[in-house]
Design an enzyme around this catalytic site. Structure first.
Site, PDB file in Angstrom:
ATOM      1  N   SER A 135     -13.706   1.093   3.375  1.00 55.65           N
ATOM      2  CA  SER A 135     -12.476   1.888   3.243  1.00 55.65           C
ATOM      3  C   SER A 135     -11.639   1.357   2.089  1.00 55.65           C
ATOM      4  O   SER A 135     -11.761   0.188   1.699  1.00 55.65           O
ATOM      5  CB  SER A 135     -11.700   1.745   4.552  1.00 55.65           C
ATOM      6  N   TYR A 148      -6.470  -2.626  10.946  1.00 52.03           N
ATOM      7  CA  TYR A 148      -7.600  -1.868  10.376  1.00 52.03           C
ATOM      8  C   TYR A 148      -8.072  -2.518   9.074  1.00 52.03           C
ATOM      9  O   TYR A 148      -9.260  -2.756   8.882  1.00 52.03           O
ATOM     10  CB  TYR A 148      -7.152  -0.426  10.132  1.00 52.03           C
TER      11      TYR A 148
END
Ligand SMILES: NC(=O)c1ccc[n+]([C@@H]2O[C@H](COP(=O)([O-])OP(=O)(O)OC[C@H]3O[C@@H](n4cnc5c(N)ncnc54)[C@H](OP(=O)(O)O)[C@@H]3O)[C@@H](O)[C@H]2O)c1
Length: 285
Positions: A135, A148
């Site tokens: 990501s 995250y």
């Protein structure tokens, strides 16, 4: 290229679901896995996939058992796509250790367990590809994304080590670093938002992040179908990847390109500005 068999985690929605649809469309074999009842994967089975219940937070022995069953019933696996994941939206100080651990259990240790379950088969045949879904959050941090981002940064580090350790054994690895793509990842049912006890000093910041999550859900710029087609091309060396080496990592989306460029430029500026200090730390011989 000969027909490949792909094992994908987290296929009940989003990128995982699209992976299975597009793998089948290319004439490859697709093994869709997902949390809970396999009825959730019914549409993919109807399209030609095989489906198995697989929670990536299960124990290593349970995961090994599912992978063994998959191979017994379908033959060899050629590609593992470590896709399953979710976002724990929380502020760095506020988020409880339990919520950090849960985020790591899925986004990092789920990947480690799945990869460890499949690697013995890849090593035995000196072939196979492991795909990581990274990501922009693994390249640069943003407020409210600490848990995250921590998992996706950790994934980057673990991936770099794995890639170098397994390359001499004939195994390929690639990590795709995605920007914002329009899946259900930020849907209120999926994103875990500010679950831990609130600290009032952060009220403004929390509200800002909550507003961002709300606005972003459903309006992300990235098209999951386009990302998946490129990822399939890259693994198979077809289409946009024809004639190119398998990249170590590939960012996907203009937003993540910006994040990566900014990170590179900032790191280079630090190296240049502080080079004399950075170089001054060795033991005097
Ligand atoms: N969309 C983006 O903007 C974006 C950007 C960068 C990276 N990514 C990464 O892309 C991957 C897929 O996300 P997505 O965007 O497709 O989101 P999504 O639509 O929310 O799909 C996530 C999938 O992961 C599954 N999952 C979550 N925990 C699991 C577990 N313990 N075991 C098995 N499956 C589990 C979910 O299943 P349930 O429905 O059962 O929860 C769902 O099928 C994630 O790793 C995410 O971090 C996405």
């Amino acid at each position: 290229m000969p027909q490949l068999t792909w094992l994908v985690t987290g296929c009940t929605s989003g990128l995982g679901e699209v992976f299975i649809q597009r793998i089948l469309a290319r004439g490859d074999k697709a093994i869709a896995t997902g949390k809970g009842n396999t009825n959730r994967l019914r549409a993919l089975v109807d399209a030609g996939a095989r489906a198995y219940s697989l929670d990536v937070t299960a124990s290593q022995s349970d995961i090994n058992g599912v992978v063994a069953k998959i191979m017994e019933e379908n033959g060899d696996i050629d590609v593992l796509v470590n896709n399953a994941g979710y976002i724990e939206a929380g502020l760095a100080e506020e988020t409880s250790i339990e919520n950090y651990l849960a985020q790591f259990e899925t986004n990092l240790f789920g990947v480690v367990k799945m990869t460890q379950a499949v690697l013995p088969h890849f090593r035995a045949k000196k072939a196979g590809t492991v795909v990581m879904i990274g990501s922009s959050g693994g390249i640069g941090g943003e407020p409210g994304a600490g848990p995250y981002c921590a998992t996706k940064f950790a994934l980057e580090g673990w991936y770099d080590c794995l890639r170098q350790e397994t390359a001499p054994l004939g195994i390929k690895n690639v990590i795709f670093e995605l920007g914002f793509f329009r899946t259900k990842i930020m849907h209120p049912d999926n994103v875990k938002t500010f679950r831990s006890e609130h600290i009032s000093d952060y009220d403004d910041m929390r509200n800002l992040v909550a507003g961002f999550v709300q606005i972003t859900n459903g309006s992300q710029p990235g098209d999951p179908k386009k990302a998946v087609e490129i990822m399939l091309d890259v693994v198979k060396g077809e289409g946009v990847a024809e004639g190119r080496e398998l990249p170590e990592r590939l960012p996907l989306g203009p937003d993540v390109l910006k994040t990566m460029r900014k990170r590179c430029v900032n790191n280079l500026a630090i190296c240049n500005e502080w080079e004399d200090v950075i170089r001054s730390t060795n033991v005097e011989e």
